[in-house]
Design an enzyme around this catalytic site. Structure first.
Site, PDB file in Angstrom:
ATOM      1  N   HIS A 118       0.834  -1.209   0.000  1.00 16.23           N
ATOM      2  CA  HIS A 118       0.000   0.000   0.000  1.00 16.23           C
ATOM      3  C   HIS A 118       0.863   1.252   0.000  1.00 16.23           C
ATOM      4  CE1 HIS A 118       0.416   1.021   4.305  1.00 16.23           C
ATOM      5  NE2 HIS A 118       0.367  -0.266   4.536  1.00 16.23           N
ATOM      6  N   ASP A 130       6.441   0.613   6.570  1.00 10.75           N
ATOM      7  CA  ASP A 130       4.967   0.549   6.416  1.00 10.75           C
ATOM      8  C   ASP A 130       4.501   1.704   5.537  1.00 10.75           C
ATOM      9  OD1 ASP A 130       2.286  -0.063   6.709  1.00 10.75           O
ATOM     10  OD2 ASP A 130       2.132   0.875   8.680  1.00 10.75           O
ATOM     11  N   GLU A 164      -4.678   2.401   2.639  1.00 12.49           N
ATOM     12  CA  GLU A 164      -4.825   1.219   3.496  1.00 12.49           C
ATOM     13  C   GLU A 164      -5.056   1.642   4.928  1.00 12.49           C
ATOM     14  OE1 GLU A 164      -3.595  -1.726   6.448  1.00 12.49           O
ATOM     15  OE2 GLU A 164      -2.450   0.067   5.975  1.00 12.49           O
ATOM     16  N   GLU A 165      -4.376   2.715   5.337  1.00  9.44           N
ATOM     17  CA  GLU A 165      -4.324   3.055   6.760  1.00  9.44           C
ATOM     18  C   GLU A 165      -5.680   3.434   7.347  1.00  9.44           C
ATOM     19  OE1 GLU A 165      -1.901   2.435   8.539  1.00  9.44           O
ATOM     20  OE2 GLU A 165      -0.082   2.454   7.334  1.00  9.44           O
ATOM     21  N   ASP A 192       3.321  -6.275   3.521  1.00  9.72           N
ATOM     22  CA  ASP A 192       2.942  -5.170   4.404  1.00  9.72           C
ATOM     23  C   ASP A 192       3.241  -5.515   5.861  1.00  9.72           C
ATOM     24  OD1 ASP A 192       1.922  -2.787   5.383  1.00  9.72           O
ATOM     25  OD2 ASP A 192      -0.130  -3.541   5.476  1.00  9.72           O
ATOM     26  N   HIS A 261       4.397   3.201  12.420  1.00  6.47           N
ATOM     27  CA  HIS A 261       3.544   4.337  12.810  1.00  6.47           C
ATOM     28  C   HIS A 261       4.220   5.293  13.780  1.00  6.47           C
ATOM     29  CE1 HIS A 261      -0.656   2.686  11.569  1.00  6.47           C
ATOM     30  NE2 HIS A 261       0.262   2.382  10.697  1.00  6.47           N
TER      31      HIS A 261
END
Lengths: 295, 295
Positions: A118, A130, A164-165, A192, A261
């Site tokens: 993604h 990510d 995606e998030e 991912d 993140h």
């Protein structure tokens, strides 16, 4: 828990639902200790939800050291006053796109193998593990096949999914369009889970398909892959319901939540050799599916 | 080569025997491109040999970037003059010691399980991955068993060998003394491949012993161990000839030569979780051998 994804899954509800639970109990704001594996002071963030019937209170994630410091003050009986000065906001939705490229199959062009990641990232850091590097692995699968002047029997399609998030809008749009075109996916592979050293593949498929894939293990072992296991795949490809095999690339997970993140998710934290081995594993698997089919 | 130990083994002769080969061909000094997996400018060093019948010429390892720079100048037809200003010297041998501690077995105290690493290090860096952290894992095996108030049936002995890097004098002295005491080692486990994320155990033993150990895999998998394979062990324990099983702990190897024998081998490069999982794997294996025997 040894598997950090399992640990994250069990702990992250404190952040995701914290504001709802706290507001329901009368809180005017929430602060959650970052759900991370790294004992530094970099806040680890991610999705959190409100509920319309309950006051939408401010909610923040603290770095581990700040959270521990406040805990110690509370344990010492101190009265703590915190001022929250937040600049976050919800923007209107904006138009975005999936990025798609493919090599058409020479014998069975209607049989599609998706390989993807993604293309969006959480706002902190650079989104390296990510999922920028995962996207690069997916692009490289096609690039390597092209550089080797190989002509696959089946169509190999790289899909970099958007959003995606938050809402997985890219994955939903891809699946809906694919349905309307009555496309035939024989497999989809997603990277991912970071680009650390290769360990295995998670597969959602009939057991006969998994048995067949496990026969490929001696070849995949050359890249560090030690297993192919039933269960799981990827957050985007799992919506491609017609695929005979949904496959998640699984690198080692011990360091992943040191980055995920947070401001730590930067490209200097990508180990080139480990990433390249994962790319090799994905390329070999894609090629085997393309040339031998999967059923 | 995907396995960095195999790659190192094939390449390192250029450093180890470089001075002999070059002097034999008339050279007055040698400079070798560091045998490392990291593209930085930190020289990677290690053992090198002279031969008495051949002039003992100065020999240095260059960082990758310096070596590449010199190569480019040569490719460009530049005439290069290098001044070597070296301060290295051979010291006289000095007395040193193995460090040994044990928990005596309650039922079969004469049956010994060695768990160890080596306490010396190459002169660059701190010797963290090679092998300070490996020594800590060996100490922790005994410490964990003690903290859990467990009483092993067999004797568990931690041995931190001296002088692995040069002459293996510690390993030789341990084996010689053990022979003279007619000690009975049923197994020896060494951690000397860094403390990265756990992958497996290399075992030198009869196939019946290896078959038996592989039955323990479901338990060891909880720590990230995916395999037990025949072949290899550790540079110190391999001299304990009476042991029924010589076992090398094998973490992932992709990053190991980023650190090994260079100024990069520092304790901040040790990932605590990965190290602890390796310690857990070694402790579980030690305990299984202690309680169930190995034949």
């Amino acid at each position: 828990l040894v598997n950090t994804f399992a640990a994250y899954g069990k702990a992250v509800g404190q952040r995701v639902k914290g504001a709802i639970e706290a507001a329901g109990a009368g809180a005017i704001g929430t602060m959650v200790r970052s759900v991370t594996s790294l004992n530094d002071n970099t806040p680890h963030t991610g999705v959190m939800y409100y509920q319309d019937s309950i006051p939408k209170i401010p909610s923040v994630a603290l770095g581990i050291q700040d959270a521990e410091f406040l805990s110690r003050l509370i344990d010492d009986g101190e009265e703590i006053v915190v001022n929250l000065d937040l600049s976050c906001q919800n923007h209107e939705k904006a138009l975005s796109y999936n990025i798609i490229g493919e090599i058409r199959g020479s014998e069975f062009p209607e049989e599609i193998i998706v390989v993807g990641g993604h293309f969006d990232a959480w706002d902190k850091g650079q989104g390296a593990h990510d999922d920028g590097a995962g996207c690069m692995q997916a692009i490289e699968v096609l690039s390597i096949i092209k550089q080797l002047n190989l002509q696959p029997k089946r169509t190999i399609r790289c899909v970099l999914f958007t959003d995606e998030e938050q809402w997985q809008a890219g994955a939903k749009a891809y699946a809906a369009r694919s349905d309307s075109l009555k496309e035939n996916h024989i497999a989809a592979i997603e990277s991912d889970r970071g680009v650390l050293t290769p360990r295995g593949f998670n597969v959602t498929a009939d057991s006969t398909v998994i048995d067949r894939m496990q026969k490929w293990l001696p070849i995949l072992r050359r890249t560090g892959i030690d297993w192919i296991r039933e269960g799981g795949s990827g957050p985007d490809i799992r919506r491609i319901k017609d695929a005979h095999a949904l496959i998640g690339y699984v690198p080692d997970n011990q360091r992943y939540f040191d980055y995920h993140h947070s401001a730590n998710d930067t490209f200097d934290q990508v180990h080139a050799r480990e990433m390249e081995l994962g790319t090799a594993a994905m390329t070999i698997l894609t090629w085997l599916v393309s040339e031998e089919g999967i059923e």
